[in-house]
Design an enzyme around this catalytic site. Structure first.
Site, short mmCIF file in Angstrom:
data_model
loop_
_atom_site.label_atom_id
_atom_site.label_comp_id
_atom_site.label_asym_id
_atom_site.label_seq_id
_atom_site.Cartn_x
_atom_site.Cartn_y
_atom_site.Cartn_z
N HIS A 15 -16.20 -19.60 -48.89
CA HIS A 15 -14.96 -18.88 -48.59
C HIS A 15 -13.78 -19.73 -49.04
O HIS A 15 -13.91 -20.96 -49.18
CB HIS A 15 -14.87 -18.57 -47.09
N LYS A 19 -13.75 -23.96 -50.08
CA LYS A 19 -14.08 -24.32 -51.46
C LYS A 19 -13.92 -25.82 -51.71
O LYS A 19 -14.79 -26.44 -52.32
CB LYS A 19 -13.24 -23.50 -52.45
N GLY A 63 -16.94 -12.91 -54.83
CA GLY A 63 -17.67 -12.34 -53.69
C GLY A 63 -17.25 -10.93 -53.33
O GLY A 63 -18.09 -10.02 -53.29
N ASP A 68 -21.43 -11.62 -54.07
CA ASP A 68 -22.39 -11.82 -52.98
C ASP A 68 -23.62 -10.94 -53.20
O ASP A 68 -24.75 -11.37 -52.99
CB ASP A 68 -21.76 -11.47 -51.62
N ASP A 88 -16.27 -19.85 -43.71
CA ASP A 88 -15.07 -20.12 -42.91
C ASP A 88 -15.16 -19.25 -41.66
O ASP A 88 -14.89 -18.05 -41.71
CB ASP A 88 -13.81 -19.77 -43.71
N HIS A 95 -14.88 -8.62 -46.83
CA HIS A 95 -16.21 -8.21 -47.30
C HIS A 95 -17.30 -8.76 -46.39
O HIS A 95 -18.38 -9.13 -46.83
CB HIS A 95 -16.41 -8.65 -48.76
N ASP A 98 -20.89 -7.72 -46.77
CA ASP A 98 -21.61 -8.34 -47.89
C ASP A 98 -22.11 -9.73 -47.50
O ASP A 98 -23.21 -10.13 -47.87
CB ASP A 98 -20.69 -8.46 -49.12
N ARG A 104 -28.67 -12.26 -44.46
CA ARG A 104 -29.88 -11.54 -44.05
C ARG A 104 -30.97 -11.68 -45.10
O ARG A 104 -32.13 -11.93 -44.79
CB ARG A 104 -29.56 -10.07 -43.81
#
Length: 148
Positions: A15, A19, A63, A68, A88, A95, A98, A104
């Site tokens: 995030h 970075k 992303g 993602d 973060d 998103h 995502d 998952r």
């Protein structure tokens, strides 16, 4: 990377607020990370390539623009061995669905996933990282053969 150490395929995501932490973590672990292949979401990939030009980094889409999901597809296809995703936890992500789908899939397909420096450090310092460890493949036979 030594001659007997297999080349890992590693996905990098961070995030915006994390970075710089990812770049610093890579720098602190460059000896262990050198020689592997990397795919990273858009801006993260660009920043990693700039900071560490000797790493083999392929940037994907940003992303929120599908990066993602690109990494998620690579995980589902068995083309990623490890996910380093510096999250973060203090900022809402537009998103977020995502992000949840990506974590998952890493869990579902049984690949190592680090969401912070401590976990990433543990993974790359493990003898499994340097050796030929192959996670047990996930089996979906019960799910695929269920009666609907």
């Amino acid at each position: 990377m030594t001659a007997q150490q297999p080349r890992k395929r590693i996905a990098l995501v961070a995030h915006d607020a994390r970075k710089a932490d990812l770049i610093a973590w890579i720098g602190a672990n460059i000896a262990a990370l050198d020689g592997h292949a990397y795919w990273a979401t858009g801006t993260t990939g660009q920043k990693v390539r700039t900071a560490h030009p000797n790493l083999d980094v392929t940037p994907l889409k940003s992303g929120p623009l599908g990066g993602d999901q690109q990494i998620g597809a690579m995980i589902a296809e068995g083309r990623i061995d490890m996910l380093v995703f510096f999250v973060d936890p203090m900022t809402a992500q537009p998103h977020d669905v995502d992000v949840k789908a990506l974590t998952r899939l890493a869990t579902l397909y049984n690949i190592p996933m680090a969401c912070n420096e401590a976990t990433a450090d543990m993974i790359v310092s493990s003898p499994h990282f340097a050796g030929g460890y192959v996670p047990r493949a996930a089996s979906f036979t019960d799910y695929e053969t269920r009666k609907v």
